[in-house]
Write an enzyme that holds these catalytic residues in place. Structure first.
Site, PDB file in Angstrom:
ATOM      1  N   ASP A  15      -0.562 -16.433  -7.384  1.00  0.00           N
ATOM      2  CA  ASP A  15       0.253 -15.290  -6.960  1.00  0.00           C
ATOM      3  C   ASP A  15       1.392 -14.993  -7.936  1.00  0.00           C
ATOM      4  O   ASP A  15       2.559 -14.917  -7.543  1.00  0.00           O
ATOM      5  CB  ASP A  15       0.840 -15.537  -5.565  1.00  0.00           C
ATOM      6  CG  ASP A  15      -0.216 -15.951  -4.555  1.00  0.00           C
ATOM      7  OD1 ASP A  15      -1.315 -15.383  -4.592  1.00  0.00           O
ATOM      8  OD2 ASP A  15       0.063 -16.842  -3.735  1.00  0.00           O
ATOM      9  N   GLU A 178      -2.217  -6.880   0.935  1.00  0.00           N
ATOM     10  CA  GLU A 178      -1.137  -7.864   0.921  1.00  0.00           C
ATOM     11  C   GLU A 178      -0.453  -7.844  -0.443  1.00  0.00           C
ATOM     12  O   GLU A 178      -0.715  -6.979  -1.284  1.00  0.00           O
ATOM     13  CB  GLU A 178      -1.690  -9.260   1.220  1.00  0.00           C
ATOM     14  CG  GLU A 178      -2.780  -9.698   0.239  1.00  0.00           C
ATOM     15  CD  GLU A 178      -3.462 -10.993   0.633  1.00  0.00           C
ATOM     16  OE1 GLU A 178      -3.025 -11.634   1.593  1.00  0.00           O
ATOM     17  OE2 GLU A 178      -4.453 -11.362  -0.026  1.00  0.00           O
TER      18      GLU A 178
END
Length: 484
Positions: A15, A178
């Protein structure tokens, strides 16, 4: 060095988010319950990166796979570096620092609540501040939507109940939207956000003239005809010369989420990533002239502190470890027999390229210690000392490893206090072959082991020592030789 090849960070830097401050680039990544967490990486060219610190130095006291520090956003504002991240069981946190090497402030909860993840701030031109975030269905019961808050400019709290700005349930084909990153460019507000899941998803962007929408969307990066599955979730950054780039991850199973670099251009008011929306294998280095570098892996244990590549599975106790005379000394501490549940396993990311790992080991007193490759499953090679003596052992989560050398790896007796070399060869597709040298040369031991990922993370290379607290393992010269 004039060209690069992807991935530029070939290990589990999950991420990622990236920014530029002057001529320097900085990157951070999620770390879940590893301690320390939120690594800070530095580069001058977006290709060669080094670890310079961590923004979070404590976590949980027990091992909680999949919890803790989820996807962060890194920003520089008002002379400070800011990182926002979600703990899905607690809420949205912020830490900040004047110097990216630290010290960083203690985590502060900006918005409490379960299921709040993937936050990103934006300080607007008029002094207003905003915070966007996603939702974890496992905690909140909903996902596939993004919520925007007005936020106090000092990032201490959100100022309203939040506005649903993108409901991807209303967008054909969208699922698991997301990881939003919020930007403003030439008066237009942008949300860069992945969808479709980490293994097979894509990268979308959304634009609007008002930060509250309505937003229109476009898919700007997807696998297409390449072998880069699920290319998404990362950060947009520019260079001092005005070029644009996007850094994102690819889920590679046991290797974790490796980081790719894509060229990015603006055409007809939309970003175009990679080669017409598909990942590129590499290209010219964004800022030429840099020297080759990479995050540390090997460690001679000669420093006053552990290398920045290391982390524990939960909050460490100072009694677990000591650096002395170029060695790492781990206490054979009490704890769960299952190494997946043991906080005192010291680990680092599994390299994404084939490599050979070795370290020297001596066991002083009763206990068990060695080198482990640990994910959902694990296996290890090391020494075990009991009242009956010391032996070289090779085992896995079920006990002794079967197969391999004529039906299995029987414990091999060695002298008490013997110094042995233990290691592992990590081959293609993360297939592990354990190694040992008890005085007659390095050789294969045990059976091959298929490394596996853990919850949201790749496998780790770990060092461990277990027992009743009386014994101590002495490791020297942890060496990682990567084949390129």
């Amino acid at each position: 060095m004039t060209t690069y090849r992807n991935p530029v960070l070939n290990a589990d830097w999950s991420d990622p988010d990236v920014i530029r401050v002057g001529a320097d680039f900085y990157l951070t990544a999620s770390t879940f319950t590893k301690v320390p967490g939120l690594p800070i990486l530095h580069s001058r060219d977006l290709v060669n990166w080094t670890i310079i610190g961590h923004a979070v130095t404590s976590g949980y006291d027990d091992v909680r796979p999949g919890c803790g520090v989820w996807a962060p956003s890194l920003r520089h504002h008002d002379g400070r570096f800011w990182i926002f991240y979600g703990d899905p069981d607690v809420g949205i946190h912020v830490v900040s620092a004047e110097d990216p090497r630290g010290p960083w402030t203690a985590p502060h909860v900006v918005k409490p609540g379960a299921g709040l993840i993937d936050p990103c701030p934006l300080w607007d031109d008029d002094g207003q501040a905003y915070l966007v975030h996603g939702w974890a269905k496992s905690r909140a019961g909903v996902n596939n939507r993004l919520t925007l808050h007005r936020m106090s400019p000092d990032a201490r709290e959100v100022l309203d109940e939040g506005t649903l700005i993108i409901d991807a349930d209303l967008l054909p084909g969208y699922r698991t939207l997301e990881g939003p990153k919020l930007y403003k460019r030439d008066g237009t507000y942008w949300v860069f956000a992945p969808a479709g899941g980490v293994e097979q998803g894509w990268q979308s962007v959304f634009r609007a003239s008002s930060i509250f929408g309505p937003y229109e969307d476009r898919i700007v990066l997807e696998q297409g005809g390449t072998d880069v599955n699920g290319p998404h979730q990362g950060g947009w950054v520019d260079t001092p010369s005005g070029e644009h780039w996007f850094m994102h991850f690819q889920d590679r199973g046991a290797y974790g989420r490796v980081v790719h670099l894509q060229p990015m251009a603006w055409e007809d008011g939309w970003p175009v990533m990679g080669a017409d929306g598909e990942p590129v294998p590499g290209g010219p280095v964004p800022v030429p002239g840099g020297a080759p570098a990479g995050p540390a892996t090997s460690d001679d244990f000669a420093g006053p502190e552990l290398g920045l590549q290391w982390s524990w599975q939960a909050n460490p106790d100072p009694s677990w470890w000591e650096l002395r005379d170029g060695t790492l000394r781990l206490a054979c501490a009490p704890g769960p027999e299952d190494l997946r549940e043991r906080p005192s396993v010291l680990g680092q990311r599994l390299p994404g390229d084939p490599c050979t790992v070795t370290t020297g080991l001596t066991l002083d007193g009763e206990g068990r210690a060695g080198l482990v490759v640990l994910g959902f499953t694990y296996a290890y090679v090391g020494l075990e000392r009991t009242a009956d003596g010391t032996a070289l052992v090779c085992g896995d989560m079920e006990g002794d490893m079967e197969g391999g050398m004529e039906g299995g790896m029987e414990p091999l007796p060695v002298k008490d206090g013997a110094h042995v070399t233990v290691g592992a060869r990590i081959g293609e597709d993360a297939l592990v072959t354990f190694l040992a040298d008890t005085g007659d040369g390095l050789r294969e031991v045990g059976a091959p082991f298929q490394a596996t990922q853990s919850r949201w993370v790749g496998a780790v290379l770990g060092l461990f020592a277990a027992g009743d607290g009386a014994g101590r393992a002495v490791f020297d010269a942890f060496t990682v030789d990567v084949e390129r």
